[in-house]
Write a protein that holds these residues in place. Structure first.
Motif, PDB file in Angstrom:
ATOM      1  N   ILE A  13      57.899  15.462 107.202  1.00 50.06           N
ATOM      2  CA  ILE A  13      57.891  16.934 107.140  1.00 50.06           C
ATOM      3  C   ILE A  13      56.437  17.379 107.123  1.00 50.06           C
ATOM      4  N   THR A  14      56.070  18.185 108.103  1.00 49.70           N
ATOM      5  CA  THR A  14      54.698  18.686 108.169  1.00 49.70           C
ATOM      6  C   THR A  14      54.734  20.187 107.928  1.00 49.70           C
ATOM      7  N   LEU A  15      54.301  20.545 106.730  1.00 46.89           N
ATOM      8  CA  LEU A  15      54.314  21.963 106.353  1.00 46.89           C
ATOM      9  C   LEU A  15      52.931  22.594 106.497  1.00 46.89           C
ATOM     10  N   ASP A  16      51.902  21.770 106.367  1.00 38.53           N
ATOM     11  CA  ASP A  16      50.542  22.314 106.275  1.00 38.53           C
ATOM     12  C   ASP A  16      50.164  23.161 107.489  1.00 38.53           C
ATOM     13  N   GLU A  17      50.539  22.669 108.690  1.00 33.18           N
ATOM     14  CA  GLU A  17      50.168  23.394 109.921  1.00 33.18           C
ATOM     15  C   GLU A  17      50.808  24.772 109.933  1.00 33.18           C
ATOM     16  N   GLN A  18      52.100  24.797 109.607  1.00 34.92           N
ATOM     17  CA  GLN A  18      52.824  26.086 109.605  1.00 34.92           C
ATOM     18  C   GLN A  18      52.324  27.003 108.497  1.00 34.92           C
ATOM     19  N   LEU A  19      51.988  26.417 107.342  1.00 36.71           N
ATOM     20  CA  LEU A  19      51.444  27.217 106.245  1.00 36.71           C
ATOM     21  C   LEU A  19      50.118  27.853 106.683  1.00 36.71           C
ATOM     22  N   HIS A  20      49.307  27.063 107.360  1.00 29.91           N
ATOM     23  CA  HIS A  20      48.000  27.555 107.815  1.00 29.91           C
ATOM     24  C   HIS A  20      48.177  28.670 108.840  1.00 29.91           C
ATOM     25  N   LYS A  21      49.120  28.481 109.762  1.00 29.80           N
ATOM     26  CA  LYS A  21      49.394  29.501 110.796  1.00 29.80           C
ATOM     27  C   LYS A  21      49.791  30.814 110.163  1.00 29.80           C
ATOM     28  N   ASN A  22      50.574  30.720 109.078  1.00 29.16           N
ATOM     29  CA  ASN A  22      51.096  31.920 108.426  1.00 29.16           C
ATOM     30  C   ASN A  22      50.199  32.409 107.285  1.00 29.16           C
ATOM     31  N   ARG A  23      49.050  31.756 107.137  1.00 29.33           N
ATOM     32  CA  ARG A  23      48.114  32.127 106.069  1.00 29.33           C
ATOM     33  C   ARG A  23      48.828  32.182 104.715  1.00 29.33           C
ATOM     34  N   MET A  24      49.607  31.148 104.492  1.00 28.72           N
ATOM     35  CA  MET A  24      50.406  31.122 103.257  1.00 28.72           C
ATOM     36  C   MET A  24      50.048  29.857 102.466  1.00 28.72           C
ATOM     37  N   THR A  25      50.029  30.020 101.154  1.00 33.19           N
ATOM     38  CA  THR A  25      49.792  28.845 100.303  1.00 33.19           C
ATOM     39  C   THR A  25      51.134  28.203  99.941  1.00 33.19           C
ATOM     40  N   SER A  26      51.061  26.974  99.443  1.00 30.88           N
ATOM     41  CA  SER A  26      52.285  26.273  99.006  1.00 30.88           C
ATOM     42  C   SER A  26      52.967  27.049  97.894  1.00 30.88           C
ATOM     43  N   THR A  27      52.172  27.602  97.000  1.00 28.01           N
ATOM     44  CA  THR A  27      52.725  28.357  95.867  1.00 28.01           C
ATOM     45  C   THR A  27      53.508  29.562  96.369  1.00 28.01           C
ATOM     46  N   GLN A  28      52.933  30.257  97.344  1.00 30.46           N
ATOM     47  CA  GLN A  28      53.610  31.449  97.882  1.00 30.46           C
ATOM     48  C   GLN A  28      54.912  31.062  98.570  1.00 30.46           C
ATOM     49  N   LEU A  29      54.859  29.963  99.332  1.00 32.24           N
ATOM     50  CA  LEU A  29      56.072  29.524 100.023  1.00 32.24           C
ATOM     51  C   LEU A  29      57.146  29.120  99.024  1.00 32.24           C
ATOM     52  N   ALA A  30      56.747  28.372  97.985  1.00 30.86           N
ATOM     53  CA  ALA A  30      57.715  27.931  96.964  1.00 30.86           C
ATOM     54  C   ALA A  30      58.395  29.131  96.318  1.00 30.86           C
ATOM     55  N   GLU A  31      57.595  30.145  96.017  1.00 29.09           N
ATOM     56  CA  GLU A  31      58.174  31.365  95.398  1.00 29.09           C
ATOM     57  C   GLU A  31      59.101  32.078  96.372  1.00 29.09           C
ATOM     58  N   ALA A  32      58.712  32.096  97.618  1.00 29.65           N
ATOM     59  CA  ALA A  32      59.504  32.835  98.622  1.00 29.65           C
ATOM     60  C   ALA A  32      60.864  32.187  98.860  1.00 29.65           C
ATOM     61  N   ILE A  33      60.898  30.863  98.822  1.00 34.50           N
ATOM     62  CA  ILE A  33      62.168  30.186  99.113  1.00 34.50           C
ATOM     63  C   ILE A  33      62.880  29.732  97.833  1.00 34.50           C
ATOM     64  N   ASP A  34      62.304  30.132  96.700  1.00 32.40           N
ATOM     65  CA  ASP A  34      62.957  29.907  95.401  1.00 32.40           C
ATOM     66  C   ASP A  34      63.156  28.421  95.079  1.00 32.40           C
ATOM     67  N   ILE A  35      62.109  27.644  95.299  1.00 28.91           N
ATOM     68  CA  ILE A  35      62.107  26.278  94.777  1.00 28.91           C
ATOM     69  C   ILE A  35      60.819  26.100  93.984  1.00 28.91           C
ATOM     70  N   THR A  36      60.781  25.113  93.146  1.00 27.62           N
ATOM     71  CA  THR A  36      59.587  24.898  92.336  1.00 27.62           C
ATOM     72  C   THR A  36      58.469  24.326  93.212  1.00 27.62           C
ATOM     73  N   LEU A  37      57.252  24.528  92.786  1.00 31.46           N
ATOM     74  CA  LEU A  37      56.105  23.977  93.501  1.00 31.46           C
ATOM     75  C   LEU A  37      56.171  22.451  93.501  1.00 31.46           C
ATOM     76  N   ALA A  38      56.695  21.902  92.401  1.00 34.63           N
ATOM     77  CA  ALA A  38      56.836  20.441  92.306  1.00 34.63           C
ATOM     78  C   ALA A  38      57.766  19.920  93.401  1.00 34.63           C
ATOM     79  N   ASN A  39      58.879  20.623  93.598  1.00 38.81           N
ATOM     80  CA  ASN A  39      59.822  20.192  94.642  1.00 38.81           C
ATOM     81  C   ASN A  39      59.225  20.355  96.023  1.00 38.81           C
ATOM     82  N   LEU A  40      58.455  21.406  96.224  1.00 39.02           N
ATOM     83  CA  LEU A  40      57.801  21.600  97.516  1.00 39.02           C
ATOM     84  C   LEU A  40      56.792  20.477  97.760  1.00 39.02           C
ATOM     85  N   SER A  41      56.098  20.081  96.714  1.00 37.34           N
ATOM     86  CA  SER A  41      55.146  18.960  96.828  1.00 37.34           C
ATOM     87  C   SER A  41      55.874  17.674  97.191  1.00 37.34           C
ATOM     88  N   ILE A  42      57.058  17.501  96.603  1.00 34.64           N
ATOM     89  CA  ILE A  42      57.866  16.307  96.931  1.00 34.64           C
ATOM     90  C   ILE A  42      58.188  16.302  98.421  1.00 34.64           C
TER      91      ILE A  42
END
Lengths: 174, 74
Positions: free
Chosen positions: B5-34
């Motif tokens: 799973i490659t999230l970094d490229e899409q996160l960069h394209k959308n100017r979004m941090t992992s924390t913001q994405l985790a909050e938006a999709i309602d999962i913990t940052l820990a799970n997103l890191s997993i």
């Protein structure tokens, strides 16, 4: 309920060891002071029609029975302590894991060993019934349940193993 | 795990941090890191749908298959 069960298991194990140690002491006494021990048994009063040879044989079979019962003590200890550990895991919110599956398998094998000693015990009583033409004997009906319990425990162990796999999959599912 | 799973490229394209994405999709940052580190064993379709919605991308933009060197089929 779990706390009560845990307490009962611990109490049961204490009684188990007390019975085992008592049995072992009786067996040791039968070698060290055989006359004292045989005098304590009241076979002569209970079976006045038996001759001395028959009474000696009856005493010998009883001693053998006691020795066989003491063999099952460590296996019962294993069964009870494994269940105590499973209850402790349950209280911590852990139940479907490899450790509990392995514990159930150990319980299954230990229960099988207890059933085997029960079988030997029953065989001795059958011999007694045949030798003395007595109506007293070992009743097999209740003991068949023990064999079914062995199978059930092994099936449960497999259920727990599959449950552990499912839990791991679920934990790793985002 | 052969599925990456490659999230970094899409996160960069959308100017979004992992924390913001985790909050938006309602999962913990820990799970997103997993997910990001490839330690996840499975992903729910609902999670994949939420990620694609927030990052405005397709599942194929996030998932790729890489045959591992110790694979039996290599």
């Amino acid at each position: 309920m779990l706390r009560l069960t845990r307490t009962l298991l611990i109490a049961g194990n204490i009684l188990n060891w007390m019975a085992g140690i008592s049995a072992l002491l009786i067996v040791i006494l039968s070698f060290v002071a055989p006359d004292y021990l045989s005098d304590s048994f009241t076979y002569g009063k209970e079976y006045p029609h038996y001759n001395a040879e028959q009474l000696n044989l009856l005493y010998f079979i009883d001693m053998l029975d006691i020795a066989i019962v003491s063999i099952s003590v460590p296996f019962i200890h294993i069964i009870l302590t494994r269940f105590i550990k499973m209850i402790d895991d349950l209280n911590r919110g852990l139940i479907f894991n490899k450790e509990n599956s392995d514990r159930l398998k150990t319980v299954g094998w230990s229960l099988l060993a207890v059933q085997m000693t029960e079988l030997i015990y029953g065989w001795l009583w059958f011999k007694w019934v045949l030798l003395f033409e007595s109506e007293h004997g070992w009743g097999p009906a209740a003991h068949f349940l023990g064999w079914f319990a062995v199978l059930l425990i092994f099936v449960l162990a497999e259920i727990f193993k599959q449950g552990a796999i499912m839990r791991e999959d679920l934990e790793g599912t985002i | 795990m052969s599925i990456k799973i490659t999230l970094d490229e899409q996160l960069h394209k959308n100017r979004m941090t992992s924390t913001q994405l985790a909050e938006a999709i309602d999962i913990t940052l820990a799970n997103l890191s997993i997910l990001k580190t490839g330690k996840a064993r499975a992903i729910r379709f609902s999670t994949l749908e939420a990620i694609c919605r927030e990052l405005n991308c397709q599942p194929g933009d996030l998932l790729s298959y890489e045959e591992e060197s110790n694979s039996l089929h290599s």
